[in-house]
Design a protein around this motif. Structure first.
Motif, PDB file in Angstrom:
ATOM      1  N   ASN A  67       0.829  -1.200   0.000  1.00 50.75           N
ATOM      2  CA  ASN A  67       0.000   0.000   0.000  1.00 50.75           C
ATOM      3  C   ASN A  67       0.864   1.250   0.000  1.00 50.75           C
ATOM      4  OD1 ASN A  67      -2.601  -0.950  -0.124  1.00 50.75           O
ATOM      5  ND2 ASN A  67      -2.838  -1.099   2.097  1.00 50.75           N
ATOM      6  N   ARG A  68       0.441   2.222  -0.778  1.00 49.72           N
ATOM      7  CA  ARG A  68       1.058   3.541  -0.742  1.00 49.72           C
ATOM      8  C   ARG A  68       0.061   4.491  -0.112  1.00 49.72           C
ATOM      9  NH1 ARG A  68       3.861   4.553  -6.652  1.00 49.72           N
ATOM     10  NH2 ARG A  68       5.800   3.497  -6.156  1.00 49.72           N
ATOM     11  N   ARG A  69       0.560   5.359   0.748  1.00 49.94           N
ATOM     12  CA  ARG A  69      -0.292   6.381   1.353  1.00 49.94           C
ATOM     13  C   ARG A  69      -0.211   7.636   0.486  1.00 49.94           C
ATOM     14  NH1 ARG A  69      -1.107   6.499   7.252  1.00 49.94           N
ATOM     15  NH2 ARG A  69      -2.473   4.926   6.409  1.00 49.94           N
ATOM     16  N   TYR A  70      -1.359   8.026  -0.025  1.00 51.10           N
ATOM     17  CA  TYR A  70      -1.456   9.220  -0.862  1.00 51.10           C
ATOM     18  C   TYR A  70      -2.011  10.386  -0.050  1.00 51.10           C
ATOM     19  CZ  TYR A  70      -0.444   6.620  -5.103  1.00 51.10           C
ATOM     20  OH  TYR A  70       0.184   5.875  -6.064  1.00 51.10           O
ATOM     21  N   TYR A  71      -1.554  11.575  -0.398  1.00 45.54           N
ATOM     22  CA  TYR A  71      -1.996  12.810   0.241  1.00 45.54           C
ATOM     23  C   TYR A  71      -2.806  13.606  -0.778  1.00 45.54           C
ATOM     24  CZ  TYR A  71       1.320  11.472   3.773  1.00 45.54           C
ATOM     25  OH  TYR A  71       1.987  10.780   4.750  1.00 45.54           O
ATOM     26  N   LYS A  72      -3.918  14.152  -0.297  1.00 44.68           N
ATOM     27  CA  LYS A  72      -4.846  14.895  -1.150  1.00 44.68           C
ATOM     28  C   LYS A  72      -5.201  16.195  -0.443  1.00 44.68           C
ATOM     29  CE  LYS A  72      -9.504  14.357  -3.106  1.00 44.68           C
ATOM     30  NZ  LYS A  72      -9.217  14.520  -4.515  1.00 44.68           N
ATOM     31  N   ILE A  73      -5.154  17.301  -1.171  1.00 52.79           N
ATOM     32  CA  ILE A  73      -5.505  18.593  -0.585  1.00 52.79           C
ATOM     33  C   ILE A  73      -7.016  18.645  -0.331  1.00 52.79           C
ATOM     34  CG2 ILE A  73      -5.800  19.769  -2.810  1.00 52.79           C
ATOM     35  CD1 ILE A  73      -4.444  22.247  -1.499  1.00 52.79           C
ATOM     36  N   THR A  74      -7.392  19.269   0.769  1.00 50.96           N
ATOM     37  CA  THR A  74      -8.799  19.441   1.102  1.00 50.96           C
ATOM     38  C   THR A  74      -9.244  20.848   0.701  1.00 50.96           C
ATOM     39  OG1 THR A  74      -8.304  20.302   3.302  1.00 50.96           O
ATOM     40  CG2 THR A  74      -8.596  17.896   3.103  1.00 50.96           C
ATOM     41  N   GLU A  75     -10.524  21.103   0.799  1.00 53.40           N
ATOM     42  CA  GLU A  75     -11.021  22.453   0.513  1.00 53.40           C
ATOM     43  C   GLU A  75     -10.401  23.458   1.487  1.00 53.40           C
ATOM     44  OE1 GLU A  75     -15.255  24.860   0.400  1.00 53.40           O
ATOM     45  OE2 GLU A  75     -15.263  22.702   0.019  1.00 53.40           O
ATOM     46  N   ARG A  76     -10.293  23.050   2.745  1.00 56.05           N
ATOM     47  CA  ARG A  76      -9.640  23.914   3.740  1.00 56.05           C
ATOM     48  C   ARG A  76      -8.183  24.174   3.344  1.00 56.05           C
ATOM     49  NH1 ARG A  76      -9.893  23.483  10.272  1.00 56.05           N
ATOM     50  NH2 ARG A  76      -8.169  24.895  10.638  1.00 56.05           N
ATOM     51  N   GLY A  77      -7.509  23.136   2.827  1.00 53.48           N
ATOM     52  CA  GLY A  77      -6.133  23.286   2.364  1.00 53.48           C
ATOM     53  C   GLY A  77      -6.024  24.233   1.190  1.00 53.48           C
ATOM     54  N   GLU A  78      -7.008  24.206   0.286  1.00 52.54           N
ATOM     55  CA  GLU A  78      -7.020  25.131  -0.852  1.00 52.54           C
ATOM     56  C   GLU A  78      -7.134  26.574  -0.378  1.00 52.54           C
ATOM     57  OE1 GLU A  78     -10.220  23.632  -3.239  1.00 52.54           O
ATOM     58  OE2 GLU A  78      -8.984  22.008  -4.062  1.00 52.54           O
ATOM     59  N   HIS A  79      -7.972  26.815   0.635  1.00 53.99           N
ATOM     60  CA  HIS A  79      -8.096  28.171   1.192  1.00 53.99           C
ATOM     61  C   HIS A  79      -6.796  28.596   1.875  1.00 53.99           C
ATOM     62  CE1 HIS A  79     -12.308  28.589   0.230  1.00 53.99           C
ATOM     63  NE2 HIS A  79     -12.589  27.453   0.847  1.00 53.99           N
ATOM     64  N   HIS A  80      -6.186  27.672   2.598  1.00 52.69           N
ATOM     65  CA  HIS A  80      -4.905  27.967   3.251  1.00 52.69           C
ATOM     66  C   HIS A  80      -3.835  28.278   2.200  1.00 52.69           C
ATOM     67  CE1 HIS A  80      -1.982  28.048   6.433  1.00 52.69           C
ATOM     68  NE2 HIS A  80      -1.303  27.032   5.931  1.00 52.69           N
ATOM     69  N   LEU A  81      -3.827  27.534   1.127  1.00 55.14           N
ATOM     70  CA  LEU A  81      -2.872  27.780   0.044  1.00 55.14           C
ATOM     71  C   LEU A  81      -3.067  29.188  -0.529  1.00 55.14           C
ATOM     72  CD1 LEU A  81      -0.682  26.987  -1.976  1.00 55.14           C
ATOM     73  CD2 LEU A  81      -2.461  25.830  -3.323  1.00 55.14           C
ATOM     74  N   GLU A  82      -4.290  29.611  -0.727  1.00 56.40           N
ATOM     75  CA  GLU A  82      -4.541  30.966  -1.252  1.00 56.40           C
ATOM     76  C   GLU A  82      -4.009  32.025  -0.290  1.00 56.40           C
ATOM     77  OE1 GLU A  82      -5.415  31.748  -4.345  1.00 56.40           O
ATOM     78  OE2 GLU A  82      -5.322  29.575  -4.618  1.00 56.40           O
ATOM     79  N   ARG A  83      -4.177  31.818   1.021  1.00 56.82           N
ATOM     80  CA  ARG A  83      -3.631  32.764   2.010  1.00 56.82           C
ATOM     81  C   ARG A  83      -2.107  32.809   1.927  1.00 56.82           C
ATOM     82  NH1 ARG A  83      -7.660  30.408   5.291  1.00 56.82           N
ATOM     83  NH2 ARG A  83      -6.137  29.036   6.277  1.00 56.82           N
ATOM     84  N   ILE A  84      -1.489  31.641   1.797  1.00 58.12           N
ATOM     85  CA  ILE A  84      -0.025  31.592   1.709  1.00 58.12           C
ATOM     86  C   ILE A  84       0.454  32.279   0.435  1.00 58.12           C
ATOM     87  CG2 ILE A  84       1.971  30.050   1.434  1.00 58.12           C
ATOM     88  CD1 ILE A  84       0.474  28.071   3.292  1.00 58.12           C
ATOM     89  N   LYS A  85      -0.229  32.045  -0.679  1.00 61.86           N
ATOM     90  CA  LYS A  85       0.151  32.708  -1.933  1.00 61.86           C
ATOM     91  C   LYS A  85       0.083  34.224  -1.792  1.00 61.86           C
ATOM     92  CE  LYS A  85      -1.351  29.213  -5.295  1.00 61.86           C
ATOM     93  NZ  LYS A  85      -2.352  28.963  -6.354  1.00 61.86           N
ATOM     94  N   LYS A  86      -0.956  34.723  -1.130  1.00 57.46           N
ATOM     95  CA  LYS A  86      -1.094  36.166  -0.937  1.00 57.46           C
ATOM     96  C   LYS A  86       0.042  36.687  -0.070  1.00 57.46           C
ATOM     97  CE  LYS A  86      -3.905  40.063   0.151  1.00 57.46           C
ATOM     98  NZ  LYS A  86      -2.757  40.902   0.129  1.00 57.46           N
ATOM     99  N   MET A  87       0.334  35.986   1.048  1.00 59.68           N
ATOM    100  CA  MET A  87       1.442  36.402   1.914  1.00 59.68           C
ATOM    101  C   MET A  87       2.753  36.408   1.132  1.00 59.68           C
ATOM    102  SD  MET A  87       0.731  34.715   5.691  1.00 59.68           S
ATOM    103  CE  MET A  87       1.013  33.047   5.125  1.00 59.68           C
ATOM    104  N   TRP A  88       2.967  35.362   0.319  1.00 62.08           N
ATOM    105  CA  TRP A  88       4.198  35.275  -0.460  1.00 62.08           C
ATOM    106  C   TRP A  88       4.292  36.425  -1.459  1.00 62.08           C
ATOM    107  CZ3 TRP A  88       8.895  33.785  -0.678  1.00 62.08           C
ATOM    108  CH2 TRP A  88       9.592  33.836  -1.886  1.00 62.08           C
ATOM    109  N   ASN A  89       3.208  36.699  -2.173  1.00 58.41           N
ATOM    110  CA  ASN A  89       3.227  37.786  -3.158  1.00 58.41           C
ATOM    111  C   ASN A  89       3.490  39.132  -2.491  1.00 58.41           C
ATOM    112  OD1 ASN A  89       2.907  36.342  -5.561  1.00 58.41           O
ATOM    113  ND2 ASN A  89       0.697  36.205  -5.257  1.00 58.41           N
ATOM    114  N   ASP A  90       2.879  39.391  -1.343  1.00 55.92           N
ATOM    115  CA  ASP A  90       3.122  40.643  -0.621  1.00 55.92           C
ATOM    116  C   ASP A  90       4.586  40.729  -0.193  1.00 55.92           C
ATOM    117  OD1 ASP A  90       0.429  41.211  -0.915  1.00 55.92           O
ATOM    118  OD2 ASP A  90      -0.086  40.752   1.180  1.00 55.92           O
ATOM    119  N   TYR A  91       5.116  39.634   0.331  1.00 56.90           N
ATOM    120  CA  TYR A  91       6.510  39.588   0.771  1.00 56.90           C
ATOM    121  C   TYR A  91       7.458  39.783  -0.409  1.00 56.90           C
ATOM    122  CZ  TYR A  91      10.688  37.675   3.096  1.00 56.90           C
ATOM    123  OH  TYR A  91      11.941  37.489   3.616  1.00 56.90           O
ATOM    124  N   LYS A  92       7.198  39.075  -1.494  1.00 58.92           N
ATOM    125  CA  LYS A  92       8.040  39.163  -2.692  1.00 58.92           C
ATOM    126  C   LYS A  92       8.028  40.574  -3.259  1.00 58.92           C
ATOM    127  CE  LYS A  92       8.519  37.150  -7.299  1.00 58.92           C
ATOM    128  NZ  LYS A  92       8.682  38.426  -7.951  1.00 58.92           N
TER     129      LYS A  92
END
Length: 122
Positions: A67-92
């Motif tokens: 068995n391989r354990r796969y990781y899948k992004i959740t809807e909550r993870g997608e929202h967190h990713l958008e927050r991180i992208k915004k923080m990164w863009n502001d920082y950059k």
């Protein structure tokens, strides 16, 4: 010299890859290594943290008798990713502004003959 990667940035990189497709741990580490230097021993705590915060979920799938354990992004993870992208863009953008100001200063600095030093190294 390597620039240190924060936990937020690590989370963002992992979530960005998972947004594209589900991964098992080793393959995710291999793809992450295309961007940054990271070991499996660093990757798994990141994945556990993301799972604990419900940013990713896991499922097992058979592969060559194991068995391989796969990781899948959740809807909550997608929202967190958008927050991180915004923080990164502001920082950059703030860093780019500082670097551009320094570059502009050096481009307009004059040499001994009163001529601009175009392309002068910092």
């Amino acid at each position: 010299m390597e620039i240190k990667v924060t936990a937020d940035l690590l989370d963002g990189l992992v979530l960005a890859l998972l947004e594209r497709q589900d991964y098992y741990g080793y393959a995710l580490t291999q793809d992450m290594q295309q961007a940054i230097s990271i070991s499996e021993s660093t990757m798994y705590p990141v994945l556990r943290r993301l799972q604990k915060n419900a940013y990713v979920t896991t499922y097992d799938a058979p592969y060559q008798g194991r068995n391989r354990r796969y990781y899948k992004i959740t809807e909550r993870g997608e929202h967190h990713l958008e927050r991180i992208k915004k923080m990164w863009n502001d920082y950059k953008e703030s860093l780019d502004a500082v670097f551009a100001a320094v570059d502009s200063y050096h481009r307009t600095e004059e040499n001994e003959e009163g001529q601009p030093w175009i392309g002068k190294d910092i």
